[in-house]
Design a protein around this motif. Structure first.
Motif, PDB file in Angstrom:
ATOM      1  N   VAL A  89       0.918  -1.151  -0.065  1.00  0.00           N
ATOM      2  CA  VAL A  89      -0.076  -0.003  -0.001  1.00  0.00           C
ATOM      3  C   VAL A  89       0.998   1.402  -0.176  1.00  0.00           C
ATOM      4  N   ALA A  90       1.849   1.412   1.030  1.00  0.00           N
ATOM      5  CA  ALA A  90       2.550   2.654   0.934  1.00  0.00           C
ATOM      6  C   ALA A  90       3.845   2.367   1.968  1.00  0.00           C
ATOM      7  N   GLY A  91       4.660   3.213   1.891  1.00  0.00           N
ATOM      8  CA  GLY A  91       6.080   2.878   2.576  1.00  0.00           C
ATOM      9  C   GLY A  91       6.794   4.252   2.757  1.00  0.00           C
ATOM     10  N   VAL A  92       7.602   4.246   3.760  1.00  0.00           N
ATOM     11  CA  VAL A  92       8.414   5.496   4.099  1.00  0.00           C
ATOM     12  C   VAL A  92       9.621   5.120   4.367  1.00  0.00           C
ATOM     13  N   THR A 144       8.548   8.864   0.426  1.00  0.00           N
ATOM     14  CA  THR A 144       7.531   7.759   0.574  1.00  0.00           C
ATOM     15  C   THR A 144       7.093   7.360  -0.778  1.00  0.00           C
ATOM     16  N   ASN A 145       6.303   6.167  -0.627  1.00  0.00           N
ATOM     17  CA  ASN A 145       6.285   5.227  -1.923  1.00  0.00           C
ATOM     18  C   ASN A 145       4.907   5.129  -1.731  1.00  0.00           C
ATOM     19  N   TYR A 146       3.912   4.756  -2.953  1.00  0.00           N
ATOM     20  CA  TYR A 146       2.674   4.490  -2.922  1.00  0.00           C
ATOM     21  C   TYR A 146       2.321   3.381  -3.819  1.00  0.00           C
ATOM     22  N   LYS A 171      -2.672   6.096  -4.338  1.00  0.00           N
ATOM     23  CA  LYS A 171      -1.884   7.261  -4.540  1.00  0.00           C
ATOM     24  C   LYS A 171      -3.032   8.520  -4.784  1.00  0.00           C
ATOM     25  N   ASP A 172      -2.916   9.469  -4.080  1.00  0.00           N
ATOM     26  CA  ASP A 172      -3.683  10.682  -4.017  1.00  0.00           C
ATOM     27  C   ASP A 172      -4.721  10.568  -3.061  1.00  0.00           C
ATOM     28  N   ARG A 173      -5.014   9.317  -2.627  1.00  0.00           N
ATOM     29  CA  ARG A 173      -5.890   9.150  -1.444  1.00  0.00           C
ATOM     30  C   ARG A 173      -5.420   8.743   0.046  1.00  0.00           C
ATOM     31  N   PHE A 174      -4.314   8.065  -0.074  1.00  0.00           N
ATOM     32  CA  PHE A 174      -3.641   7.940   0.992  1.00  0.00           C
ATOM     33  C   PHE A 174      -2.468   8.421   1.447  1.00  0.00           C
ATOM     34  N   THR A 175      -2.089   8.806   2.646  1.00  0.00           N
ATOM     35  CA  THR A 175      -0.715   9.305   3.120  1.00  0.00           C
ATOM     36  C   THR A 175       0.044   8.584   4.247  1.00  0.00           C
ATOM     37  N   TRP A 187      17.140   0.065   7.929  1.00  0.00           N
ATOM     38  CA  TRP A 187      17.785   0.954   6.946  1.00  0.00           C
ATOM     39  C   TRP A 187      17.006   0.772   5.640  1.00  0.00           C
ATOM     40  N   GLY A 188      15.727   0.476   5.581  1.00  0.00           N
ATOM     41  CA  GLY A 188      14.936   0.117   4.215  1.00  0.00           C
ATOM     42  C   GLY A 188      14.674   1.533   3.571  1.00  0.00           C
ATOM     43  N   SER A 189      14.074   1.140   2.399  1.00  0.00           N
ATOM     44  CA  SER A 189      13.650   2.539   1.770  1.00  0.00           C
ATOM     45  C   SER A 189      12.186   2.849   1.462  1.00  0.00           C
ATOM     46  N   GLY A 190      11.477   1.742   2.156  1.00  0.00           N
ATOM     47  CA  GLY A 190       9.870   1.895   2.166  1.00  0.00           C
ATOM     48  C   GLY A 190       9.489   1.144   1.071  1.00  0.00           C
ATOM     49  N   SER A 191      10.392   0.146   0.328  1.00  0.00           N
ATOM     50  CA  SER A 191      10.054  -0.622  -0.691  1.00  0.00           C
ATOM     51  C   SER A 191       8.720  -1.309  -0.674  1.00  0.00           C
ATOM     52  N   GLY A 192       8.245  -1.653  -2.156  1.00  0.00           N
ATOM     53  CA  GLY A 192       6.864  -2.526  -1.998  1.00  0.00           C
ATOM     54  C   GLY A 192       7.020  -3.807  -1.802  1.00  0.00           C
TER      55      GLY A 192
END
Length: 124
Positions: free
Chosen positions: A48-51, A58-60, A65-69, A101-106
């Motif tokens: 769904v999303a990552g930071v 951030t990554n969606y 996208k555009d609905r969740f933060t 140490w991650g990137s917020g990957s999917g």
């Protein structure tokens, strides 16, 4: 002992908003990327999303996208998922996950720890 505890799920109508929280303990939260994933009945788990661990990006998923933060509060060891304009197809169990140490990957396989999940049900 590492714990990720999600909260904030519930039953809402289409178009409503919800804010999920995930409180982490047992980890140095500020060094962990955090992600939100979901799994609907009969479907595979999806991102769904990552930071990023630093919060720098951030990554969606395209579907949210555009609905969740997604946001994080390192002082509270908590990551949030603000969900607006909810749709029936957002119905799922939502899980948070942590990767040092991650990137917020999917990619779910990259995450080290997972919560137990919180149910979100959107009625049409």
């Amino acid at each position: 002992q590492v714990q990720l505890v999600e909260s904030g799920g519930g039953l809402v109508q289409a178009g409503d908003s919800l804010r999920l929280s995930c409180a982490a303990s047992g980890i140095t939260f500020s060094t962990y990327a955090m992600g939100w994933f979901r799994q609907a009945p009969g479907k595979e788990r999806e991102f769904v999303a990552g930071v990023h661990w630093s919060g720098i990006r951030t990554n969606y998923a395209n579907s949210v996208k555009d609905r969740f933060t997604i946001s994080r509060d390192n002082a509270k060891n908590t990551v949030f998922l603000q969900m607006d304009s909810l749709k029936f197809e957002d119905t799922a169990v939502y899980y948070c996950a942590a990767q040092q140490w991650g990137s917020g990957s999917g990619e779910g396989i990259r995450y080290d720890y997972w919560g137990q999940g919180t149910q979100v049900t959107v009625s049409s």
